[in-house]
Design a protein around this motif. Structure first.
Motif, PDB file in Angstrom:
ATOM      1  N   LEU A   1       0.298  -1.123  -0.021  1.00  0.00           N
ATOM      2  CA  LEU A   1       0.157  -0.019   0.247  1.00  0.00           C
ATOM      3  C   LEU A   1       1.028   1.365  -0.008  1.00  0.00           C
ATOM      4  O   LEU A   1       0.486   2.381  -0.477  1.00  0.00           O
ATOM      5  N   ALA A   2       2.638   1.387   0.578  1.00  0.00           N
ATOM      6  CA  ALA A   2       2.832   2.125   0.620  1.00  0.00           C
ATOM      7  C   ALA A   2       3.279   2.528  -1.009  1.00  0.00           C
ATOM      8  O   ALA A   2       4.264   4.030  -1.329  1.00  0.00           O
ATOM      9  N   ALA A   3       3.732   1.630  -1.713  1.00  0.00           N
ATOM     10  CA  ALA A   3       4.230   1.483  -2.843  1.00  0.00           C
ATOM     11  C   ALA A   3       3.985   2.935  -3.913  1.00  0.00           C
ATOM     12  O   ALA A   3       4.550   3.640  -4.435  1.00  0.00           O
ATOM     13  N   PRO A   4       2.562   3.218  -3.410  1.00  0.00           N
ATOM     14  CA  PRO A   4       2.048   4.556  -4.783  1.00  0.00           C
ATOM     15  C   PRO A   4       2.775   5.848  -4.372  1.00  0.00           C
ATOM     16  O   PRO A   4       3.165   7.080  -4.349  1.00  0.00           O
ATOM     17  N   TRP A   5       2.630   5.561  -3.171  1.00  0.00           N
ATOM     18  CA  TRP A   5       3.048   7.052  -2.079  1.00  0.00           C
ATOM     19  C   TRP A   5       4.389   6.868  -2.752  1.00  0.00           C
ATOM     20  O   TRP A   5       4.719   7.986  -2.827  1.00  0.00           O
ATOM     21  N   ASP A   6       5.487   5.835  -2.143  1.00  0.00           N
ATOM     22  CA  ASP A   6       6.689   6.204  -2.074  1.00  0.00           C
ATOM     23  C   ASP A   6       7.200   6.374  -3.716  1.00  0.00           C
ATOM     24  O   ASP A   6       7.954   7.281  -3.777  1.00  0.00           O
ATOM     25  N   ALA A   7       7.152   6.360  -3.947  1.00  0.00           N
ATOM     26  CA  ALA A   7       6.510   6.429  -6.282  1.00  0.00           C
ATOM     27  C   ALA A   7       6.673   8.085  -6.352  1.00  0.00           C
ATOM     28  O   ALA A   7       8.211   8.894  -6.336  1.00  0.00           O
ATOM     29  N   VAL A   8       5.414   8.723  -5.412  1.00  0.00           N
ATOM     30  CA  VAL A   8       5.319  10.108  -6.146  1.00  0.00           C
ATOM     31  C   VAL A   8       6.288  10.962  -5.524  1.00  0.00           C
ATOM     32  O   VAL A   8       7.676  12.116  -5.341  1.00  0.00           O
ATOM     33  N   MET A   9       7.158  10.222  -4.023  1.00  0.00           N
ATOM     34  CA  MET A   9       7.872  10.732  -3.060  1.00  0.00           C
ATOM     35  C   MET A   9       9.040  11.164  -3.479  1.00  0.00           C
ATOM     36  O   MET A   9      10.358  11.131  -3.202  1.00  0.00           O
ATOM     37  N   GLU A  10       9.420   9.635  -4.099  1.00  0.00           N
ATOM     38  CA  GLU A  10      11.032   9.205  -4.413  1.00  0.00           C
ATOM     39  C   GLU A  10      11.338  10.053  -5.930  1.00  0.00           C
ATOM     40  O   GLU A  10      12.058  10.956  -5.989  1.00  0.00           O
ATOM     41  N   ARG A  11      10.319  10.458  -6.629  1.00  0.00           N
ATOM     42  CA  ARG A  11      10.033  11.214  -7.731  1.00  0.00           C
ATOM     43  C   ARG A  11      10.227  12.963  -7.149  1.00  0.00           C
ATOM     44  O   ARG A  11      11.113  13.668  -7.508  1.00  0.00           O
ATOM     45  N   TRP A  12       9.266  13.644  -6.386  1.00  0.00           N
ATOM     46  CA  TRP A  12       9.390  14.688  -5.757  1.00  0.00           C
ATOM     47  C   TRP A  12      10.228  15.357  -4.588  1.00  0.00           C
ATOM     48  O   TRP A  12      10.044  16.414  -4.998  1.00  0.00           O
ATOM     49  N   ALA A  13      10.008  14.946  -3.897  1.00  0.00           N
ATOM     50  CA  ALA A  13      10.829  15.160  -2.624  1.00  0.00           C
ATOM     51  C   ALA A  13      12.005  13.462  -1.835  1.00  0.00           C
ATOM     52  O   ALA A  13      11.364  13.163  -0.884  1.00  0.00           O
ATOM     53  N   PRO A  14      12.806  13.474  -2.470  1.00  0.00           N
ATOM     54  CA  PRO A  14      13.879  12.158  -2.341  1.00  0.00           C
ATOM     55  C   PRO A  14      14.432  12.604  -0.921  1.00  0.00           C
ATOM     56  O   PRO A  14      14.800  13.902  -0.619  1.00  0.00           O
ATOM     57  N   SER A  15      14.348  11.044  -0.146  1.00  0.00           N
ATOM     58  CA  SER A  15      14.961  10.844   1.534  1.00  0.00           C
ATOM     59  C   SER A  15      16.854  11.650   0.693  1.00  0.00           C
ATOM     60  O   SER A  15      17.417  11.729  -0.324  1.00  0.00           O
ATOM     61  N   LEU A  16      17.340  11.510   2.014  1.00  0.00           N
ATOM     62  CA  LEU A  16      18.526  11.875   1.904  1.00  0.00           C
ATOM     63  C   LEU A  16      19.393  10.394   2.058  1.00  0.00           C
ATOM     64  O   LEU A  16      18.478   9.466   2.390  1.00  0.00           O
ATOM     65  N   THR A  17      20.558  10.172   1.797  1.00  0.00           N
ATOM     66  CA  THR A  17      21.444   9.027   2.233  1.00  0.00           C
ATOM     67  C   THR A  17      22.549   9.536   3.548  1.00  0.00           C
ATOM     68  O   THR A  17      23.043  10.932   3.285  1.00  0.00           O
ATOM     69  N   THR A  18      23.608   8.274   3.218  1.00  0.00           N
ATOM     70  CA  THR A  18      24.724   8.833   4.367  1.00  0.00           C
ATOM     71  C   THR A  18      25.773   9.922   3.451  1.00  0.00           C
ATOM     72  O   THR A  18      26.397  10.896   3.502  1.00  0.00           O
ATOM     73  N   ASP A  19      25.470   9.351   2.481  1.00  0.00           N
ATOM     74  CA  ASP A  19      25.922  10.865   0.632  1.00  0.00           C
ATOM     75  C   ASP A  19      26.167  11.128   1.242  1.00  0.00           C
ATOM     76  O   ASP A  19      27.303  12.440   0.817  1.00  0.00           O
ATOM     77  N   ASP A  20      25.061  12.106   1.673  1.00  0.00           N
ATOM     78  CA  ASP A  20      24.560  13.606   1.566  1.00  0.00           C
ATOM     79  C   ASP A  20      25.268  14.522   3.062  1.00  0.00           C
ATOM     80  O   ASP A  20      23.994  15.801   2.531  1.00  0.00           O
ATOM     81  N   VAL A  21      25.723  13.479   3.855  1.00  0.00           N
ATOM     82  CA  VAL A  21      25.801  14.178   4.747  1.00  0.00           C
ATOM     83  C   VAL A  21      26.744  15.604   4.959  1.00  0.00           C
ATOM     84  O   VAL A  21      25.947  16.872   6.258  1.00  0.00           O
TER      85      VAL A  21
END
Length: 182
Positions: A112-132
């Motif tokens: 059920l999270a997949a549709p929301w996660d896909a939109v979030m990934e395109r528009w407001a992606p999370s940080l990664t440890t590379d972004d510190v």
């Protein structure tokens, strides 16, 4: 243009969720809300699970369409700042109880999270440890957190912010994304 029966059903189901919560979505409750028969729903959705999954996808698609309109282009053609600016502006406008309840349900159910996660990934992606050490990436994520906080505030409060205050807050968040000259 006439609304399709499927869309009519999904909009009725969203109203049921808004009013009574996700657990109240049944073929009987949605059929009554949509003004259709239970058989009419079964024609479009084989099970309650199919209906609930379709509600998630429908709302995620609507949310993304609003961001595309706000950005004036799809995510793959927008800069990171344009995507997050659209996300910030739409987050301040689209807060409702149904989306909150469905997103909460989706957070514990991967399918059920997949549709929301896909939109979030395109528009407001999370940080990664590379972004510190990446100040721009950290600022973008802080802006996302602020937009999410505004959305949550609006979703939970029975007395929403005045539209002009909500707009001012969304613009302030979006303005924090301007890194030209930095």
């Amino acid at each position: 243009m006439r609304t399709s029966k499927r869309t009519q059903i999904l909009e009725a189901a969203t109203r049921v969720v808004e009013r009574e919560g996700v657990k109240s979505v049944t073929f009987d409750s949605v059929a009554a809300e949509a003004g259709l028969t239970k058989g009419g729903l079964l024609y479009h959705f084989a099970s309650r699970d199919d209906l609930v999954q379709a509600i998630h996808q429908h709302l995620a698609d609507e949310w993304e369409a609003q961001m595309v309109a706000a950005a004036g282009k799809p995510a793959d053609l927008a800069t990171p700042e344009e995507r997050l600016t659209a996300y910030s502006r739409i987050s301040s406008q689209s807060a409702n109880r149904a989306e909150l309840l469905l997103m909460l349900e989706g957070s514990t159910t991967p399918g059920l999270a997949a549709p929301w996660d896909a939109v979030m990934e395109r528009w407001a992606p999370s940080l990664t440890t590379d972004d510190v050490d990446n100040q721009v990436a950290l600022d973008r994520f802080i802006a996302r957190l602020a937009a999410d906080g505004l959305w949550l505030y609006e979703s939970l409060n029975t007395e929403p912010l005045a539209p002009e205050l909500r707009r001012a807050l969304a613009e302030r968040i979006a303005g924090a994304l301007d890194h030209e000259g930095t």
